[in-house]
Each structure stands twice: as structure tokens, then as C-alpha cells.
Design a protein around this motif. Structure first.
Motif, PDB file in Angstrom:
ATOM      1  N   ALA A 238      18.813  35.979  90.999  1.00 27.39           N
ATOM      2  CA  ALA A 238      17.892  35.698  90.112  1.00 27.39           C
ATOM      3  C   ALA A 238      16.123  35.788  90.029  1.00 27.39           C
ATOM      4  N   ALA A 239      16.292  35.929  91.323  1.00 28.11           N
ATOM      5  CA  ALA A 239      14.747  35.801  91.916  1.00 28.11           C
ATOM      6  C   ALA A 239      14.429  37.116  91.525  1.00 28.11           C
ATOM      7  N   GLY A 240      14.751  38.476  91.156  1.00 25.56           N
ATOM      8  CA  GLY A 240      15.091  39.612  90.776  1.00 25.56           C
ATOM      9  C   GLY A 240      15.162  39.983  89.118  1.00 25.56           C
ATOM     10  N   VAL A 241      16.243  38.727  88.493  1.00 22.31           N
ATOM     11  CA  VAL A 241      15.282  38.968  87.151  1.00 22.31           C
ATOM     12  C   VAL A 241      14.565  38.809  86.984  1.00 22.31           C
ATOM     13  N   SER A 242      13.950  37.525  87.224  1.00 27.26           N
ATOM     14  CA  SER A 242      12.700  36.617  87.243  1.00 27.26           C
ATOM     15  C   SER A 242      11.202  37.936  87.156  1.00 27.26           C
ATOM     16  N   ALA A 243      11.821  38.458  88.123  1.00 25.18           N
ATOM     17  CA  ALA A 243      10.766  39.174  89.222  1.00 25.18           C
ATOM     18  C   ALA A 243      10.175  39.631  87.901  1.00 25.18           C
ATOM     19  N   LEU A 244      11.474  41.327  87.183  1.00 29.53           N
ATOM     20  CA  LEU A 244      11.315  41.739  86.558  1.00 29.53           C
ATOM     21  C   LEU A 244      11.122  41.684  85.518  1.00 29.53           C
ATOM     22  N   LEU A 245      11.752  40.421  84.662  1.00 25.22           N
ATOM     23  CA  LEU A 245      10.847  39.518  83.029  1.00 25.22           C
ATOM     24  C   LEU A 245       9.538  39.334  84.002  1.00 25.22           C
ATOM     25  N   LYS A 246       8.752  38.563  84.307  1.00 27.52           N
ATOM     26  CA  LYS A 246       7.690  38.396  84.502  1.00 27.52           C
ATOM     27  C   LYS A 246       6.827  39.403  84.528  1.00 27.52           C
ATOM     28  N   VAL A 247       7.226  40.918  84.836  1.00 27.01           N
ATOM     29  CA  VAL A 247       6.374  42.713  85.003  1.00 27.01           C
ATOM     30  C   VAL A 247       6.264  42.523  83.640  1.00 27.01           C
ATOM     31  N   ALA A 248       7.836  42.786  82.462  1.00 27.27           N
ATOM     32  CA  ALA A 248       7.950  43.233  81.618  1.00 27.27           C
ATOM     33  C   ALA A 248       6.853  42.424  80.290  1.00 27.27           C
ATOM     34  N   ALA A 249       6.542  41.002  81.063  1.00 23.34           N
ATOM     35  CA  ALA A 249       5.613  39.940  80.233  1.00 23.34           C
ATOM     36  C   ALA A 249       4.155  40.723  79.944  1.00 23.34           C
ATOM     37  N   GLU A 250       3.657  41.147  81.748  1.00 20.38           N
ATOM     38  CA  GLU A 250       2.192  40.827  81.788  1.00 20.38           C
ATOM     39  C   GLU A 250       2.696  42.841  80.789  1.00 20.38           C
ATOM     40  N   TYR A 251       3.154  43.850  80.964  1.00 14.96           N
ATOM     41  CA  TYR A 251       2.622  44.872  80.023  1.00 14.96           C
ATOM     42  C   TYR A 251       2.723  45.207  78.710  1.00 14.96           C
ATOM     43  N   LEU A 252       3.533  43.178  77.747  1.00 10.63           N
ATOM     44  CA  LEU A 252       3.095  43.114  76.513  1.00 10.63           C
ATOM     45  C   LEU A 252       2.395  42.387  76.057  1.00 10.63           C
ATOM     46  N   LYS A 253       1.364  42.308  77.129  1.00  8.97           N
ATOM     47  CA  LYS A 253       0.261  41.648  76.736  1.00  8.97           C
ATOM     48  C   LYS A 253      -1.413  42.606  75.887  1.00  8.97           C
TER      49      LYS A 253
END
Length: 151
Positions: free
Chosen positions: A136-151
Motif C-alpha cells: 500500500a505504501a508503494g502504491v501511494s508513492a508511485l501514484l503521487k509521483v505519477a500525479a506530479e508528472y501530469l501537472k
């Protein structure tokens, strides 16, 4: 004379029917729908729920919230979608992986989301609380990085 009248009526009918199949063309420039906002919203929702899962104290709690994230990632048609977990991204889009196809920069973050998907599957299938929380921690971290690159 009768032949000319019939020919005229048939001609008018054909001209009238010819226009039926072609809608009026709108000359205004069409702006495509911007799915980026929906994808970002789904990513934020999934990251939030995977964050809840990472801090969970029971396997059932962790898997429930990780299931929420997994359903957001895959959408209703996804291979691992499970309605029993609930669909917290309902109305936000068609699943992150599906909606990334129409977003500028989506191809760049797709591998991150695919890895998050795999970790989420691992987390909901395990019987070990520590493994589920780490996933779950890994999922959260990966999704947060993905969100940063969609800005």
C-alpha cells in the motif's frame, strides 16, 4: 406528362433524402474534452486510500482501502476490479489506466501506474499484514509521483 411529374417527385425525394444522412457541419473549432483533471482526481483518490491502507492496523482494513485504490486504477472493466471493495472513484473517470490514454504525458506515467496496479494486487491477495501495508505504501508513492508528472 405523367412520367415527368413522377420523375420530378422522385428527384425531389432523392434530394431530400440525400441531406438526411449528413448532419450540418459545425465550423466552430471543437475543443477536446480534457480528461487530465479526471485522471488527476482519480490518482489523488487512489493515493489517499492507499495511504489509509499503509497505516492500517488490520489486514481487512488494509485490503479494503487498497481495494479502493485498485478499483480506481483499473476501473469497472479491469481484470482485478471488485465491486465488493466499493468504487470510490465512481464518476471521476473510467479507471486511471484507461484514462491515461487520452492525457498529455499519460504514456510517461503509465509504467508507474502499472507498477502501482501490480503492488495493489499483491497487497489485496496476501495474508500478511506487513506485506499488505508495504504494498500500500508503494502504491501511494508511485501514484503521487505519477500525479506530479501530469501537472
Amino acid at each position: 406528362m405523367r412520367f415527368v411529374t413522377v420523375l420530378g417527385v422522385v428527384g425531389l425525394l432523392l434530394l431530400g433524402l440525400a441531406g438526411v444522412g449528413y448532419p450540418e457541419y459545425n465550423y466552430q473549432q471543437q475543443t477536446p474534452a480534457a480528461p487530465a483533471a479526471g485522471v488527476k482526481q482519480q490518482i489523488q483518490t487512489a493515493a489517499t486510500h492507499s495511504g489509509f491502507a499503509a497505516g492500517g492496523q488490520s489486514l481487512a482494513y488494509v485490503q479494503q482501502h487498497l481495494g479502493h485504490a485498485l478499483n480506481c486504477i483499473e476501473g469497472k472493466g479491469g481484470r482485478n476490479f471488485n465491486a465488493a471493495w466499493g468504487h470510490v472513484c465512481e464518476g471521476q473517470g473510467n479507471g486511471i489506466l484507461n484514462d491515461l490514454r487520452g492525457v498529455s504525458g499519460g504514456a510517461a506515467v503509465r509504467p508507474l501506474v502499472e507498477h502501482a496496479d501490480g503492488l495493489a494486487v499483491t497487497g489485496v491477495k496476501t495474508r500478511d499484514l506487513a506485506t499488505a501495508r508495504a504494498a500500500a505504501a508503494g502504491v501511494s508513492a508511485l501514484l503521487k509521483v505519477a500525479a506530479e508528472y501530469l501537472k
